[in-house]
Design an enzyme around this catalytic site. Structure first.
Site, PDB file in Angstrom:
ATOM      1  N   ASN A   1     -47.219  34.753   4.599  1.00  0.00           N
ATOM      2  CA  ASN A   1     -47.029  34.581   6.043  1.00  0.00           C
ATOM      3  C   ASN A   1     -45.551  34.488   6.407  1.00  0.00           C
ATOM      4  O   ASN A   1     -45.101  35.066   7.406  1.00  0.00           O
ATOM      5  CB  ASN A   1     -47.763  33.329   6.524  1.00  0.00           C
ATOM      6  CG  ASN A   1     -49.249  33.553   6.730  1.00  0.00           C
ATOM      7  OD1 ASN A   1     -49.670  34.671   7.038  1.00  0.00           O
ATOM      8  ND2 ASN A   1     -50.044  32.510   6.570  1.00  0.00           N
TER       9      ASN A   1
ATOM     10  N   ASP B   1     -59.272  30.405  -3.442  1.00  0.00           N
ATOM     11  CA  ASP B   1     -58.096  30.118  -2.629  1.00  0.00           C
ATOM     12  C   ASP B   1     -56.971  31.077  -3.024  1.00  0.00           C
ATOM     13  O   ASP B   1     -56.710  31.288  -4.213  1.00  0.00           O
ATOM     14  CB  ASP B   1     -57.645  28.671  -2.823  1.00  0.00           C
ATOM     15  CG  ASP B   1     -56.639  28.254  -1.766  1.00  0.00           C
ATOM     16  OD1 ASP B   1     -57.070  27.840  -0.677  1.00  0.00           O
ATOM     17  OD2 ASP B   1     -55.421  28.346  -2.036  1.00  0.00           O
TER      18      ASP B   1
ATOM     19  N   HIS C   1     -47.557  36.650  10.199  1.00  0.00           N
ATOM     20  CA  HIS C   1     -48.959  36.227  10.250  1.00  0.00           C
ATOM     21  C   HIS C   1     -49.910  37.411  10.437  1.00  0.00           C
ATOM     22  O   HIS C   1     -51.072  37.334  10.024  1.00  0.00           O
ATOM     23  CB  HIS C   1     -49.155  35.208  11.377  1.00  0.00           C
ATOM     24  CG  HIS C   1     -48.532  33.873  11.072  1.00  0.00           C
ATOM     25  ND1 HIS C   1     -49.161  32.925  10.289  1.00  0.00           N
ATOM     26  CD2 HIS C   1     -47.336  33.339  11.427  1.00  0.00           C
ATOM     27  CE1 HIS C   1     -48.386  31.852  10.179  1.00  0.00           C
ATOM     28  NE2 HIS C   1     -47.268  32.078  10.860  1.00  0.00           N
TER      29      HIS C   1
ATOM     30  N   GLU D   1     -56.772  29.961   4.049  1.00  0.00           N
ATOM     31  CA  GLU D   1     -56.944  30.996   3.029  1.00  0.00           C
ATOM     32  C   GLU D   1     -58.044  30.630   2.034  1.00  0.00           C
ATOM     33  O   GLU D   1     -58.099  31.182   0.935  1.00  0.00           O
ATOM     34  CB  GLU D   1     -55.624  31.204   2.278  1.00  0.00           C
ATOM     35  CG  GLU D   1     -55.149  30.029   1.441  1.00  0.00           C
ATOM     36  CD  GLU D   1     -54.318  29.009   2.214  1.00  0.00           C
ATOM     37  OE1 GLU D   1     -53.557  28.270   1.580  1.00  0.00           O
ATOM     38  OE2 GLU D   1     -54.429  28.971   3.456  1.00  0.00           O
TER      39      GLU D   1
END
Length: 315
Positions: free
Chosen positions: A188, A180, A193, A223
């Site tokens: 972001n 992760d 994005h 993610e």
């Protein structure tokens, strides 16, 4: 022929095509106007057309999928090629009456029937191949993440099922890595994005370079990525996770922000554990890595034995 080459992603043979029809038309004109010879014209035409069909048979045999649709199309193309070759040989070594379609006869009837039926059957055969290709593409897309082009959750579940069956037969362990990105929301928010998508693509490509051909990677949304390492124990899995962690720390492409990942490692030794249980243990290790400062690796606790096994031991 050119269409078949393009269908199988081969460079089209335009030079050969123009050379063949140019020489063919010249030869036919010669034996029509200068030295009239009907059999020679039929032989030239048949052998040239046979060359086109033979090229298509070669393409189907070499690049076609091993499936009934391809075998059916290839058999039709081979039959058509042999029929044209037979007519060329009869024109070269037989009599004019055997190849003159206007005079009738069994050979002429056979050739005319073959030509008419094949005009339909070859189209049907190619449509079956094209339909199979489309089906394969749709199946592939249904198991891949469209952004990163790695497996999605459905595709990973299919792969895991096969590896779990192998684990049941061989009793060799496998390990799951839950990966992760740290503070991905900030990327972001700060860079947009579009940059976040670039980062995800970069993660997938970088992790893929560190894996073996037998390993499997998937994106589980957002993610989060998972990696399945078959025939891998905890020690080797930790080493693979460390290589991934170091590779993702950089250097990064120009303009891409720095980022790190946290990784949870869970080893499966028994086929009794399912995917949900393995993911839960890997996620628990991942959350512990987040809580302990991120940019680190944590190993999950071993799986608890099934309750039925506990009752058997106590008995």
């Amino acid at each position: 022929m050119v269409g078949t080459e393009r269908f199988y992603h081969r460079p089209p043979s335009w030079r050969a095509f123009h050379l063949v029809w140019g020489l063919g038309m010249s030869a036919i004109a010669c034996w029509l106007l200068v030295w009239p010879d009907f059999q020679a014209r039929v032989a030239v035409f048949s052998f040239l057309v046979f060359g086109f069909y033979a090229r298509q048979v070669q393409l189907i045999w070499r690049y076609g999928e091993r499936h009934f649709s391809t075998r059916f199309f290839g058999a039709l193309m081979l039959f058509q090629a042999l029929a044209v070759l037979l007519r060329g040989c009869l024109a070269l070594f037989g009599s004019a009456s055997s190849v003159d379609l206007m005079r009738g006869g069994p050979l002429a009837s056979f050739y005319l029937a073959t030509a008419n039926f094949m005009a339909l059957l070859l189209a049907v055969g190619f449509m079956t191949v094209a339909t199979r290709r489309l089906q394969s593409i749709l199946e592939l897309r249904s198991t891949l993440d469209p952004l990163t082009c790695v497996l999605n959750r459905r595709g990973f579940a299919d792969i895991y099922g096969k590896e779990r069956a192998q684990l049941r037969r061989s009793a060799r362990g496998m390990t799951l890595l839950s990966i992760d990105l740290d503070f991905f929301k900030q990327i972001n928010d700060q860079y947009g994005h579009a940059m976040g998508d670039r980062v995800l693509v970069h993660v997938a490509a970088t992790v893929g370079k560190t894996l073996r051909e037998s390993d499997h990677m998937a994106r589980f949304g957002g993610e989060e990525f998972v990696v399945l390492l078959p025939d891998t124990g905890v020690e080797r899995a930790i080493g693979a996770a460390e290589r991934i962690r170091v590779a993702l720390r950089g250097p990064h492409p120009e303009g891409m922000p720095a980022y790190t990942v946290s990784i949870g490692v869970a080893c499966q030794q028994s086929a009794a554990e399912d995917l949900d249980g393995l993911l839960m243990r890997a996620d628990a290790a991942l959350y512990r890595a987040k809580a302990n400062g991120r940019d680190r690796i944590e190993v999950a606790e071993p799986a608890s034995p099934p309750s039925s096994m506990l009752h058997a031991v106590r008995a």
